[in-house]
Design an enzyme around this catalytic site. Structure first.
Site, PDB file in Angstrom:
ATOM      1  NE  ARG A 237       6.539  -7.764 -34.115  1.00 35.36           N
ATOM      2  CZ  ARG A 237       6.145  -7.443 -35.529  1.00 35.36           C
ATOM      3  NH1 ARG A 237       6.222  -8.468 -36.392  1.00 35.36           N
ATOM      4  NH2 ARG A 237       5.904  -6.263 -35.899  1.00 35.36           N
ATOM      5  CD  GLU A 266      13.262  -9.933 -35.380  1.00 34.88           C
ATOM      6  OE1 GLU A 266      12.981  -8.882 -35.805  1.00 34.88           O
ATOM      7  OE2 GLU A 266      12.386 -10.748 -35.282  1.00 34.88           O
ATOM      8  CG  HIS A 285      11.124  -8.971 -38.770  1.00 41.34           C
ATOM      9  ND1 HIS A 285      10.893  -8.769 -37.534  1.00 41.34           N
ATOM     10  CD2 HIS A 285       9.871  -8.870 -39.342  1.00 41.34           C
ATOM     11  CE1 HIS A 285       9.632  -8.458 -37.439  1.00 41.34           C
ATOM     12  NE2 HIS A 285       8.993  -8.350 -38.513  1.00 41.34           N
TER      13      HIS A 285
HETATM   14  C1  DGY Z   1       4.979  -6.151 -39.370  1.00 40.30           C
HETATM   15  O1  DGY Z   1       4.705  -5.141 -40.301  1.00 40.30           O
HETATM   16  O2  DGY Z   1       4.627  -6.042 -38.175  1.00 40.30           O
HETATM   17  C2  DGY Z   1       5.683  -7.186 -39.906  1.00 40.30           C
HETATM   18  O3  DGY Z   1       6.561  -7.990 -39.219  1.00 40.30           O
HETATM   19  C3  DGY Z   1       6.758  -6.973 -40.826  1.00 40.30           C
HETATM   20  O4  DGY Z   1       7.293  -7.641 -41.812  1.00 40.30           O
END
Ligand code: DGY
Length: 319
Positions: A237, A266, A285
């Site tokens: 994250r 984002e 992402h």
């Molecule tokens: C999630 O599933 O939390 C991931 O960040 C997706 O890429």
């Protein structure tokens, strides 16, 4: 019939199956996220929400949703959902663990390779017609094999990255709250302090989930501890990193480069300072974004909803 609201277009087969038992409404503009006003309107009579990691499911949403029983997030992470508010409202929250582990580890490892071996930079170089002759140091990068990888956050994705690293004969260091003795044996991984990990690693890989504890855990001081030749990779994250400190570490040459799937806020804009840096690989992402895994995630989210709405136990409840 109980109503399910889905905040993005998902696979038709998954929607059709839900439609056999429920009233299913889907946000119909494929390329945009559902606006908050629309979501607030839709939750009024919804019993379930199938949400994306980009939807903020906060107190306001729970207050507007008297019939809500379950929020099924299409991600393993759930920092977009106010868990306390969900608990107070008696709403079950589910996520999609395990099914995306290998896909996200593949992507994380490809970021390591992309930044170490300058793949995106080299691809751009060729596409821009700059390749006029061969020379030994043309776009020469840094090895990955036999280097040291430092994994921050040794959950299932971290361990799957360690498994890939073993295949590259890398030394594996990790830092996580609780020791993982099985991983230590399987990957010969060494549990170290954050400081030691940062000082020793050639590739620092951030996979810790976002919590109050991990908020901006990579800051000025942490980047300063890294080797000048080391790379920072983030597939967890963006909020676990002080992005300004990362920008400065890259600008001053304190670290050699970064590969990022996630950002503090984002999506990032085209004029974001990180995007003008040659030694930065930035992607939107897409950690778990393979067609196969997306479908499995959608099925799991939908199975969670169906279970809760039918009075059964959710398959993967966030506790
Ligand atoms: C999630 O599933 O939390 C991931 O960040 C997706 O890429």
């Amino acid at each position: 019939m109980k109503k399910i609201y889905i905040t993005r277009k998902i696979d038709d087969q998954v929607i059709d199956q839900l439609k056999e038992r429920f009233d299913v409404q889907v946000w119909n503009k494929e390329d945009t996220a559902v606006p908050k006003d629309e979501l607030l309107h839709q939750v009024k009579d919804s019993h379930a929400l199938l949400t994306m990691l980009s939807d903020k499911i906060d107190q306001e949403i729970f207050d507007a949703a008297p019939h809500l029983e379950v929020v099924a997030n299409l991600a393993v992470g759930y920092d977009n959902i106010d868990l306390d508010a969900a608990k107070k409202a008696g709403v079950i929250v589910t996520n999609t663990p395990d099914v995306l582990t290998d896909t996200t580890a593949d992507l994380t490892f490809s970021l390591i390779m992309a930044v170490g071996r300058r793949i995106t930079e080299a691809a751009e170089y060729v596409k821009q017609g700059k390749w006029t002759s061969w020379s030994p140091y043309l776009l020469a990068g840094t090895d990955i094999h036999h280097k040291t990888i430092g994994i921050i956050g040794m959950g299932s994705i971290g361990q799957a990255v360690a498994q890939r690293a073993k295949g590259f004969n890398m030394d594996v260091l990790y830092h996580t709250r609780s020791r993982k003795s099985e991983a230590e044996q399987r990957f010969n991984a060494k549990h170290v302090s954050l400081e030691e990990l940062l000082k020793e690693s050639d590739y620092v890989v951030m996979l810790a989930p976002f919590t109050e504890e991990t908020k901006q855990m990579m800051g000025k001081k942490e980047f300063a501890l890294m080797k000048k030749s080391a790379f920072f990779v983030n597939a967890g994250r963006g909020t676990t990193v002080d992005e300004q400190a990362l920008i400065e570490a890259l600008q001053t040459g304190e670290i050699a480069g970064a590969a990022l799937d996630v950002f503090e806020k984002e999506p990032i804009s085209a004029d974001h300072p990180l995007l003008s840096m040659k030694n930065v690989v930035a992607i939107p992402h897409i950690g778990s974004a393979s067609r196969e895994t997306r479908l499995t995630m959608m099925k799991l989210a939908s199975d969670n909803i169906a279970a809760v709405l039918q009075g059964k136990k959710a398959l993967t409840e966030v506790k």
